[in-house]
Design a protein around this motif. Sequence first.
Motif, PDB file in Angstrom:
ATOM      1  N   THR A 102       0.832  -1.196   0.000  1.00  0.00           N
ATOM      2  CA  THR A 102       0.000   0.000   0.000  1.00  0.00           C
ATOM      3  C   THR A 102       0.868   1.249   0.000  1.00  0.00           C
ATOM      4  O   THR A 102       1.619   1.493   0.940  1.00  0.00           O
ATOM      5  N   ASP A 103       0.771   2.003  -1.085  1.00  0.00           N
ATOM      6  CA  ASP A 103       1.398   3.313  -1.189  1.00  0.00           C
ATOM      7  C   ASP A 103       0.407   4.252  -0.496  1.00  0.00           C
ATOM      8  O   ASP A 103      -0.588   4.665  -1.091  1.00  0.00           O
ATOM      9  N   ALA A 104       0.641   4.519   0.778  1.00  0.00           N
ATOM     10  CA  ALA A 104      -0.346   5.183   1.645  1.00  0.00           C
ATOM     11  C   ALA A 104      -0.981   6.402   0.980  1.00  0.00           C
ATOM     12  O   ALA A 104      -0.290   7.301   0.514  1.00  0.00           O
ATOM     13  N   GLY A 105      -2.303   6.394   0.937  1.00  0.00           N
ATOM     14  CA  GLY A 105      -3.053   7.499   0.361  1.00  0.00           C
ATOM     15  C   GLY A 105      -3.027   7.545  -1.154  1.00  0.00           C
ATOM     16  O   GLY A 105      -3.584   8.454  -1.752  1.00  0.00           O
ATOM     17  N   GLN A 106      -2.378   6.587  -1.793  1.00  0.00           N
ATOM     18  CA  GLN A 106      -2.228   6.615  -3.249  1.00  0.00           C
ATOM     19  C   GLN A 106      -2.864   5.411  -3.946  1.00  0.00           C
ATOM     20  O   GLN A 106      -3.777   5.569  -4.728  1.00  0.00           O
ATOM     21  N   ALA A 107      -2.360   4.220  -3.641  1.00  0.00           N
ATOM     22  CA  ALA A 107      -2.797   3.044  -4.391  1.00  0.00           C
ATOM     23  C   ALA A 107      -2.419   1.763  -3.657  1.00  0.00           C
ATOM     24  O   ALA A 107      -1.542   1.760  -2.796  1.00  0.00           O
ATOM     25  N   TYR A 108      -3.086   0.689  -4.049  1.00  0.00           N
ATOM     26  CA  TYR A 108      -2.790  -0.654  -3.554  1.00  0.00           C
ATOM     27  C   TYR A 108      -2.160  -1.447  -4.695  1.00  0.00           C
ATOM     28  O   TYR A 108      -2.542  -1.295  -5.853  1.00  0.00           O
ATOM     29  N   TYR A 109      -1.215  -2.304  -4.346  1.00  0.00           N
ATOM     30  CA  TYR A 109      -0.552  -3.144  -5.332  1.00  0.00           C
ATOM     31  C   TYR A 109      -0.672  -4.602  -4.896  1.00  0.00           C
ATOM     32  O   TYR A 109       0.000  -5.028  -3.968  1.00  0.00           O
ATOM     33  N   ALA A 110      -1.543  -5.320  -5.578  1.00  0.00           N
ATOM     34  CA  ALA A 110      -1.711  -6.741  -5.289  1.00  0.00           C
ATOM     35  C   ALA A 110      -0.491  -7.486  -5.803  1.00  0.00           C
ATOM     36  O   ALA A 110       0.105  -7.111  -6.810  1.00  0.00           O
ATOM     37  N   GLY A 111      -0.135  -8.534  -5.093  1.00  0.00           N
ATOM     38  CA  GLY A 111       1.009  -9.317  -5.520  1.00  0.00           C
ATOM     39  C   GLY A 111       0.940 -10.718  -4.978  1.00  0.00           C
ATOM     40  O   GLY A 111      -0.060 -11.133  -4.386  1.00  0.00           O
TER      41      GLY A 111
END
Length: 161
Positions: A102-111
């Motif tokens: 989680t790029d806080a306040g920006q986006a989620y990156y599933a992996g």
Amino acid sequence: MPYTGPPAGSPITDDRWAQISGLWVPYTPTWTATSGTAPSLGNGQLAAEYAMNGGQCSIRLGLIAGSGTTFGSGGAWQFSLPFPAIALAAANLQWIGSAIGTDAGQAYYAGSCRIFSGGTTVMCISPITATGAAGGEWTASRPFTWATGDFFNIGITYQPA
């Protein structure tokens, strides 16, 4: 349910009870990189626990970056396991789990996360980066440039050696 140890009068030790009970037991993983400068937790938070059940070990691991956390340079991040993984039938076979960064306040990156056959660490992989480039193992700049307040979680089950 918190760990309470074996029932009174049991011949099973506390350590063995923790290994077979399916209850979550905290452990302290080591955060390293495959090459380059190693990351450092600083004032960040790193928490991990494992549960043994039916010969399988499940782990959950999370990291929250603090203002004093440094992310290293170069190689892929790795986190130590509570127990080494069993060797699989071929070196290219792996244990696979899930991860989210989680790029806080920006986006989620599933992996995904993986443990190599006979491995002692777990590492994360994302299929795409913040710039849309092909993904790969997580580093200081992949899947995005990590900073204070960013966090991730890992969940994986494997067979200990």
